[in-house]
Scaffold this active site. Sequence first.
Site, short mmCIF file in Angstrom:
data_model
loop_
_atom_site.label_atom_id
_atom_site.label_comp_id
_atom_site.label_asym_id
_atom_site.label_seq_id
_atom_site.Cartn_x
_atom_site.Cartn_y
_atom_site.Cartn_z
CD GLU A 181 4.12 2.67 5.03
OE1 GLU A 181 3.78 2.54 3.83
OE2 GLU A 181 3.33 2.98 5.92
CD GLU B 152 3.58 7.24 7.00
OE1 GLU B 152 2.54 6.85 6.44
OE2 GLU B 152 4.70 7.12 6.48
C1 GLA Z 1 2.19 5.14 3.73
C2 GLA Z 1 3.44 5.90 3.31
C3 GLA Z 1 3.20 7.36 3.16
C4 GLA Z 1 1.88 7.62 2.48
C5 GLA Z 1 0.79 6.97 3.29
C6 GLA Z 1 -0.59 7.24 2.73
O1 GLA Z 1 2.03 5.03 5.07
O2 GLA Z 1 4.50 5.68 4.19
O3 GLA Z 1 4.25 7.90 2.39
O4 GLA Z 1 1.92 7.06 1.22
O5 GLA Z 1 0.98 5.60 3.25
O6 GLA Z 1 -1.59 6.63 3.51
#
Ligand code: GLA
Length: 662
Positions: free
Chosen positions: A152, A309
Amino acid sequence: MTGWPTGLASPSWGGDYNPEQWPEHVWKQDVELMRRAGVNLVSVGIFAWARLEVADNRFDFGWLDQVLDLLHDGGIRVCLANATASPPPWLTGANPDLLPVRADGVRLSHGSRQEYCPTSPVYRDRAIALTEKIALRYGEHPALAAWHVNNEYGCHVSRCYCDRCAGVFRDWLRARYDLDGLNRAWGTDFWSQHYSSWDQVLPPRVTPTLPNPGQVLDFARFCSDALLDLFCAERDVLSELTPDVPVTTNFMANWTFKALNYWHWAAEVDFVSNDHYTRADDPERHIELALSADLVRGLSRGEPWLLMEQSTSAVNWQPRNFAKLAGEMRRNSYSHLARGADGTLFFQWRQSRAGAERFHSAMLPHAGEDTKVFREVTQVGEEYGRLAELVGSTVDAQVALVYDFESAWAAEQPAHPVAFDYYATVLGLYKALWQLGVTVDVVPPSADLTGYRLVVVPALYQVTDDEARWLEDYVRAGGHALVTWFSGIADENSRVRLGGYPGAFRDLLGVRVEEFFPLAEGDTAKLTGGLSASYWSELLHANGCEVVSSYVDGPLDGVPAVTRNVFGEGVAWYLATTLDADSAVTVLSDVLAGAGVTPIVSAPPGVEVVRRRGERISWLVAINHTGADVVLPVEGVELISGVDTAGGLPVPAGGVAVVREV
Ligand code: GLA
Ligand code: ZN
């Protein structure tokens, strides 16, 4: 782009796996439980830098060797991280200059994650060195399905204002403008901002009052490019050492984030992956999910993509972290799948015991296997095993929706007539299309619009002359367009287009707006035809267009608010206000009917149906977001139950169905 890569026998199912947080004896149990839950893909090592390079140039790969072998023995494939997302304290401690600086001059400290400045040569060199080590060590590992680069990008630090970034920003600007050009583009004669030498040019740091809009916009572009440059450097190492292993990085194309121009980023990944978290306090959060998924499919140019995710239940970073309702995660997963995700993974496999995210849900909760969450995880994992035939198929859509990150950066600046939220504006319109059962492809400005019956253009605030012509050409040749207020206002440097709003689209729409009339918070404007609106209105003159609806009383009594213009062979609609949800559905259904767009099947409101199409067969994915059982007029074989649906397809309240159409 090389497309979907993993060679998995069914849609991917799994999550981030962080074994470094657990003692060794847990790993075996993890693999066993993963198998029970139908897990076939996990992302490993995302935040493991400190455990892999334990001190300057001292490595410990033993534990990861073991974990990858265990996963492989369990038949689980791995999206392996290059582990650069969070530099370890020994690195930031020795190189404080690697830490990012905020607009107010504060240098951030280590202690959480993503503590790096994108232009730091030390961070980059060390990230590349680590990436090389990992690629060489695991490039041939049989569990390896793909590379997961960093994590991210920009999530916490999308902009760094340090002196080094200031210098790189100047280089970036010099590649685009000479100093005169820069002064013109940014309109620096305003407030005595004229630059007489390059070294005076800075990032838009904290300043007494409003910053220069052109400067802010260019800095946003630069910051997206600077992080992209870093991604490309990390990716290049992997592509060179392991040319057959596809590379991705997880985007955040959703309501929480718009700091990176993902249209540019998407061109640099081998396949697109995305993270999505629903907004727990939004009763229509499943519609936002659909928009995000359509946007991601757009970024992937229609190719299948990976949801890297989502959450099984509550997150830990919203004002109130509501648990997902029973069946909600399942519906979420099928919505992503319907809209082109060939896999849906979670953050994370096992809920953490310590650390900042210990109250974030996971596939395996603190409470263990005997839980609603783990049962649902296991259920969907098992179901996915019956859906292999969908993998690789595409999604049918007749409508394109234009999404422009740069318009967000330009339109969300301060000192505008109203505080503006680009994503929320796009979502408002998208909701009406969703309610009407229409699937939408999200496209960038200037996209190829061949084959679309309608293009929807929400708040395309800034456009180049070419982009304005692109839309005109599409309509002139017979296309239908729907443009909303705050479109075509500015050029690519945030300079207003003169002669009346919406500058670039006046001819296309046959309107001229002389003044904006934002509404007070909570106020509603009444319109003819039983419509109502809020938030925005404008003093508009019909200039050859047909008036569809006008204000009834109030300061703009009789002024057109919704118009329709025949332009060439096509039709261009203009929404000069923010219609309320029901009114938007009313107007949009006329727009769709005029363009000849029909819903995929006739389904009751709240039942989502999307078609995926393979070479010879097609599938309908149906998700029932309502509390009532429904039967859809669909024939084929329902793949989860194996039942022939000849008499109609039952989709229970809150349930899902996947039908191979006859
Ligand atoms: C992001 C990050 C993860 C985690 C999630 C929690 O998507 O990539 O590592 O922190 O948020 O919602
Ligand atoms: Zn910096």
